[in-house]
Design an enzyme around this catalytic site. Sequence first.
Site, PDB file in Angstrom:
ATOM      1  N   ASP A 176      -0.946   8.064   0.776  1.00  0.00           N
ATOM      2  CA  ASP A 176      -0.246   6.778   0.794  1.00  0.00           C
ATOM      3  C   ASP A 176      -0.433   6.107  -0.561  1.00  0.00           C
ATOM      4  O   ASP A 176      -1.521   6.151  -1.129  1.00  0.00           O
ATOM      5  CB  ASP A 176      -0.836   5.845   1.868  1.00  0.00           C
ATOM      6  CG  ASP A 176      -0.521   6.326   3.262  1.00  0.00           C
ATOM      7  OD1 ASP A 176       0.451   7.099   3.411  1.00  0.00           O
ATOM      8  OD2 ASP A 176      -1.240   5.936   4.199  1.00  0.00           O
TER       9      ASP A 176
ATOM     10  N   TYR B 113       6.151   1.395   4.536  1.00  0.00           N
ATOM     11  CA  TYR B 113       4.694   1.262   4.450  1.00  0.00           C
ATOM     12  C   TYR B 113       4.228  -0.152   4.821  1.00  0.00           C
ATOM     13  O   TYR B 113       4.688  -1.135   4.234  1.00  0.00           O
ATOM     14  CB  TYR B 113       4.250   1.586   3.021  1.00  0.00           C
ATOM     15  CG  TYR B 113       2.767   1.703   2.879  1.00  0.00           C
ATOM     16  CD1 TYR B 113       2.062   2.670   3.586  1.00  0.00           C
ATOM     17  CD2 TYR B 113       2.052   0.848   2.046  1.00  0.00           C
ATOM     18  CE1 TYR B 113       0.695   2.773   3.476  1.00  0.00           C
ATOM     19  CE2 TYR B 113       0.685   0.954   1.923  1.00  0.00           C
ATOM     20  CZ  TYR B 113       0.010   1.917   2.647  1.00  0.00           C
ATOM     21  OH  TYR B 113      -1.344   2.020   2.541  1.00  0.00           O
TER      22      TYR B 113
END
Lengths: 791, 81
Positions: free
Chosen positions: A136, A351
Amino acid sequence: MEQYLIDVPKYVQSKPYTFGIAEKPSAAKRLAQTLDVKAKEFSIKVTKKGTVLHIVKGWLITKNKERIVILSALGHLFTLVQDGSGWQYPVYDFKWVPISQASNKLDQKFNNRIEATIEAIRQLANSAEKYLVLTDYDEEGEVIGALTLTQLVNNDALNQTRRLKFSSFAKKEINNAYDMARSKSTAGEINLGMYNRGLMRHYLDWLWGINLSRALMLSLKNYSGRYHTLSTGRVQGPTLSFVAKRQLEIDTYVPIPRFKIQIILKKYPDLAVNHKKGFIDQLNPAEKVYSSIKGKDGLIEEIVKNKRKISPPAPYNLSSLQSDAYRYHKITPSNTLRAAEALYLDAAISYPRTSSEQYPPDMDHLEILTKIGGRAGFKTIVKDIFTKNKKLVPKIGKKTDPAHPCIHPTDQLPTKLSGYNKKIYELIVHRYFATFGKDAVQESNRVNFTIDKEEFYLQGSRLVTKGWRAWSGVQGNTAKTELPKLKEGQTLAVSASELIKSFTQPAPQYNQSSLLKEMENNELGTKATRSEIIQSIINRKYMQGDPIHVTPIGMIVNEVLENYSPQVISVELSRELERMGDLVEQGINENSDSIFSLSDAIVQGILHLHRMLADLKSNEQQMGSLIDHGLRTQRKQELIIETCNVCNEGNLKIIRSQSTGKRFVGCTLYFDNQRCTNTFPLPQRGRLEKTKDKCKADGFPQLRVHGGKKPWLLCLNPECPIREEYLKNIENRKKESKKKAPALKKDGSEIKIKKTRLKGKPKKKPSVSKKDQLEIKIKKTKLKGKVRSNK
Amino acid sequence: MNKCEIKNCERDTEDKFCTHHQMSWEAINSGFEEWQNALGTDLTWENYLIQLIEDDAVKTGDLAIDVAIFELEKVSDKKFD
Ligand SMILES: [Zn+2]
Ligand SMILES: [Zn+2]
Ligand SMILES: [Zn+2]
């Protein structure tokens, strides 16, 4: 390394290949299958001294003729430990080791999995031609990716590393990110500023945590010879102090009486009538108002209408999503984050750890709305959005984020939705819809009326134009009251009026959502970590319940730090360290040698910490005494009373209901699939204490209740004759004291007694610290795998 | 070092009360003036304390209740002397 046998399929090892590191197995799978529809999963058997440790799974993909071998890091593979030995403080030397080697309670199976994964990565990464980080895109992801490579290959590996920067797992986004990583653009490089800032956070958190926790524990050990796990941390300390401070306000609170005129209208008994002055502070004037209006009707003098535009809300970032999820569904911030992360991994939303309120500039709203509109429940709204908007220009907010856009749905529908995930997804989609809406218009009405010259009013409102509210699901519901049709000059018949005495109340306890807001307002922690920090303080049993209250031991930890090293819980220091983080991040990214480096930050941090530890050391004796006292009090209030009289297996325990906040005695087996549901009611006020004596009438256990005129013994049996009689006595006493209550007798002598007694002594400060008791040399810290020069 | 005079508190203190009970005591002391202002000066110290302790509508903090009980016992003792 000879001791490991790593069995990798031949076709995977054939050179050349790129080694890719993902954050978790689920992410590795999603990325592999998105980049290459023919992605192939393979297994690596890792054997140590003849026994199989674990079968590590990986993915092999081919993209633009590049062969990429992807393994996942299982979150973190490494952790910081003390470099050296001894249970003392200060300790400023640390090193990274595999989590499996750190001495803690993790189970063997998990340790084997970590060890095997590390060896598999070591083997495959060292034969690779270049590297690709697929974690991420945030501070933590940068640390996981870069640290894995520097620890298992070498620092130079970062020179051959490219980075996939993506904000959602949607196909288009991932493929664009891959093209960017293949190009020479800086958008395809690892973000070293973020990486160093992440390292700084890890180092400082470790230094703070280990040293302060040891200072607490060793003070207790040296004072009483006893051992008890105690801890605090860089962000935990200040966070706990907010709640403790509020709790102390509540615990020391003395309510003040005030008065209110209550009126019930004959025709509209449900409408709330307000006196213009609100509460009245004194009984005398309140009584005057009351006697002047008693038995009379009202006359409407004026009706004031006001129209107000309410513009659509900005799209969600993490904190506004967490706040709404708590507000509408009572989902705690940490559960909201977990649900949002699941949706992100499912490619359904972008996200979630973002502070941005803005959509990405190239976002294809037509495509996304069309896809979402395919889902039952959203169809009508999407149709409506298309008819009412010629151009799809959504509202955006002011806040931005260096790495990610706001939280928004993608063009991929979630695969399955239930529980929290469903509620969170619906909030996000409805908020997305709302940003395409027009202003809502609300009309507020205020009806001013008089009863014998005293001014009162009714307040109501109604939605004239729904606008964006029509598309925003639960967020569009308004609990406003609509007033009936009334006219100026009309009489309002009053059916009853009353003078009511009420009392002021302390500030409310924090709940998880308001505590999160408080942290945000004070710049404590980061958007990504706040909810987890709250959860960790709860897991340590320093706080509990919702609303949150601090446990006795949590109070003590906070008090010790407040008294003997207030910097530990100060918001200012925490902020200063964040600013240092900014400098570290900028320093790396602006490619200059003269700027504040990671090592500078660590030295600065240690200097601060060193001063705090010196304060604590010189007050060790007092700290130990305070903690020892706190633990003894806590034990007195120990929750377990005795073995359950119904099942004879579980324990009877004082339990506080999570939902109502009420306390009662219940059996511990209730939490084991409700195997026993034995409960006893408890009074809700007063401190409870365990006793050894059983009730003389029926042999049931008794609790001592502090909070009446004198502590009294409460028999758990609700039908106990002694208990009944006692409660009756209390009732009688109450009635008597109420008769005396407004105490209108002259009684000057009593007041004199009070005045002579109430001369307070000035508070004294804690004894002066002897900082020179402590001699510490700040050794050069070993910061392995930290900064690489930028050339 | 003394112990806080509140029963079951036992905290070390250089004063009569520990810090938290001292805070409560100050709130009770200033609260009395506000109660008299609200209800009239006929309100006695004793009646004030009884209401802090026993009236369910008055949500007195737990530590403040400790101090109110302590003060009330002093008043009652005096009466029986
Ligand atoms: Zn039971
Ligand atoms: Zn009994
Ligand atoms: Zn005390």
